[in-house]
Scaffold this motif. Sequence first.
Motif: not given
Length: 316
Positions: A5, A8, A33, A57, A59-60, A62, A309, A313
């Motif tokens: 992966r 982000y 974010g 980057r 962490h998500n 959103r 990541i 998540d």
Amino acid sequence: MTAHRLLYPEIEPYRTGRLKVSDLHEIYYEECGNPTGKPVVVLHGGPGGGIVPFLRRFHNPRAYRIILFDQRGCGRSTPFGELAENTTWDLVADMEALRKMLGIERWQVLGGSWGSTLGLVYAETYPERVSELVLRSVFLLREAELRWFYQDGAGWLFPDAFEAYQAPIPEAERHDMIAAYHKRLTGKDEAILLACARAWSVWESTCLSLLPNKERIAQAADDRFAYAFARIECHYFVNNGFFREDGQLLKDVWRVKDIPGAIIQGRYDVVTPMASAWALHKAWPKARFELVTEAGHTGTEPGLASVLINVTDAFS
Ligand SMILES: CNCC(=O)c1nnc(C(C)(C)C)o1
């Protein structure tokens, strides 16, 4: 080769600011974010490394309210390169001041290398303020770890680069490299100070990743970066992290035993070898332990970034 992966996407802060944390020091911080997302503080390495865009980057954006700050004396925090009132415990206090100012009750703490050291110290000091603890490339700042990287260890794997690291120090002083560097990094001769700062900084950056990263090494040789990075790192190391005893972080790990956590380590990490992550894993068995075979020290290596990541998540 497993499919990794990626980080982000690149992201800019939605808010930045400065917080006066003492009569002398002011720290720069930024938020990225989702302003109403799960709070996380991301801790940079060094000490003295300063935040860099890729730290935003893991962490998500959103799901998380991502907070980063330049620790005392580096990055955009001022006074630049300042060693006075700059200790592990000052940085822990700064994290608390930042948390309170931002109106955060509890936050996830994520850090790599020195960031893992600071994250663990903070969590052992304020366990009730930590929702999860994510530590990458574990550095416990024990004497054996300092000896390995700055005196007699990593140089067996990188003898060419180690020669350049030794070069600014006269033979008669090479028996204690950290002390010899500290004398020059805090001395009055600006030319010698910068030459030593570059040599120190390039040594570490040469060993950061499994595969050579010329851009990273060139960045390390930049006078401004090297000045703060080398001075602050050497200042913390000559003081053994300002800990009460060697191995303090392992002795006090019981304080974090009930915090959801993850330990993520590259098998071929030359800067902070796996022995520290393994010791922490044995002392904190409830934490998820992820060993990444095809990786060294730095968080942007594909295997390490991918696992980080997946972990953030899972915690979101
Ligand atoms: C012993 N210092 C390990 C550390 O935190 C570190 N090493 N290099 C870095 C940068 C990525 C900031 C260059 O951080």
